[in-house]
Scaffold this active site. Structure first.
Site, mmCIF file in Angstrom:
data_model
loop_
_atom_site.group_PDB
_atom_site.id
_atom_site.type_symbol
_atom_site.label_atom_id
_atom_site.label_comp_id
_atom_site.label_asym_id
_atom_site.label_seq_id
_atom_site.Cartn_x
_atom_site.Cartn_y
_atom_site.Cartn_z
ATOM 1 N N VAL A 139 0.831 -1.210 0.000
ATOM 2 C CA VAL A 139 0.000 0.000 0.000
ATOM 3 C C VAL A 139 0.863 1.257 0.000
ATOM 4 C CG1 VAL A 139 -1.743 1.298 1.288
ATOM 5 C CG2 VAL A 139 -1.896 -1.202 1.136
ATOM 6 N N TYR A 140 1.827 1.312 0.889
ATOM 7 C CA TYR A 140 2.662 2.506 1.011
ATOM 8 C C TYR A 140 3.486 2.733 -0.251
ATOM 9 C CZ TYR A 140 6.091 5.820 2.811
ATOM 10 O OH TYR A 140 6.893 6.929 2.993
#
Length: 233
Positions: free
Chosen positions: A148-149
């Site tokens: 996600v990051y």
């Protein structure tokens, strides 16, 4: 550019990298406004630094619009936007959910895009401007549990490249800084600062990089700059 009296907005400027950048720019004579999520902390840090506090979250378009309206009222415009605010979450691939992207992307991707849009309107009207997007080494190379990051930082890096191509004819410099790991309040639930570590970067190295890329004569710019710890092991 000459930083003396330059009008600069640093998002996420009440702690970590943003706070260090704001302090370094103020030391150069710039007028600096900072944003942050915690009104009390924002006010306290602004008073400490001599910055202008502007309440506004990157993930709320209406609040961003208010930030730029306040900048217009106070300064009559803007010279530099530093998109620094960011959040993260890290889980193994088998635990990734759509809600995780919905949590991170508004701050790390949508907010910088909207702040960039508002800044560019003003930059085009005045015929110049400067944008620094603060991404991450995670925007260049993925890592375990970083779905996600890293996706958000790859997206920010991609947007930066698009803006660069669009905005050079308007005398607008668009630059990207990719820090590797720096102990800050990032990803800390209560937003307290982590202890600095001997071999890791500190926020000051990133602040130095931001000042350096801005102070380069306006006829040139550094498109992308990675900042790594020499030997963090």
């Amino acid at each position: 550019m000459n930083l003396d009296k330059a009008r600069i907005l640093v998002t996420g400027g009440s702690s970590g990298l943003g706070k260090a950048m704001a302090a370094a720019l103020i030391a150069k004579g710039a007028h600096v406004a900072i944003t942050g999520r915690d009104p009390d902390k924002l006010q306290r840090v602004a008073e400490e630094l001599g910055a202008t506090p502007l309440e506004g979250r990157m993930d709320r378009e209406s609040e961003l619009m208010q930030v730029f309206a306040q900048l217009d009222a106070r300064w009559g415009g803007l010279d530099v936007l530093i998109n620094n605010a960011g959040i993260g979450r890290f889980e193994p691939m088998q635990e990734v959910e759509k809600s995780h992207f919905d949590e991170v992307f508004p701050t790390n991707v949508y907010g910088p895009a909207l702040a960039g849009r508002e800044a560019v309107k003003r930059f085009m009207a005045q015929g110049y401007g400067h944008i620094i997007n603060v991404a991450s080494s995670a925007g260049v190379k993925g890592f375990k549990n970083g779905t996600v990051y890293a996706a958000s930082k790859f997206a920010l890096r991609g947007m930066t490249e698009c803006w660069r191509e669009e905005l050079r004819p308007h005398n607008i410099r668009v630059m990207l800084i990719n820090p590797s790991a720096v102990p800050t309040a990032f990803n800390v639930a209560d937003r307290s600062e982590k202890e600095l570590r001997d071999k890791m970067l500190t926020p000051n190295e990133i602040a130095h990089a931001a000042v350096a890329v801005l102070e380069l004569d306006d006829r040139g710019f550094i498109p992308e700059l990675g900042v790594w710890a020499t030997n963090p092991f």
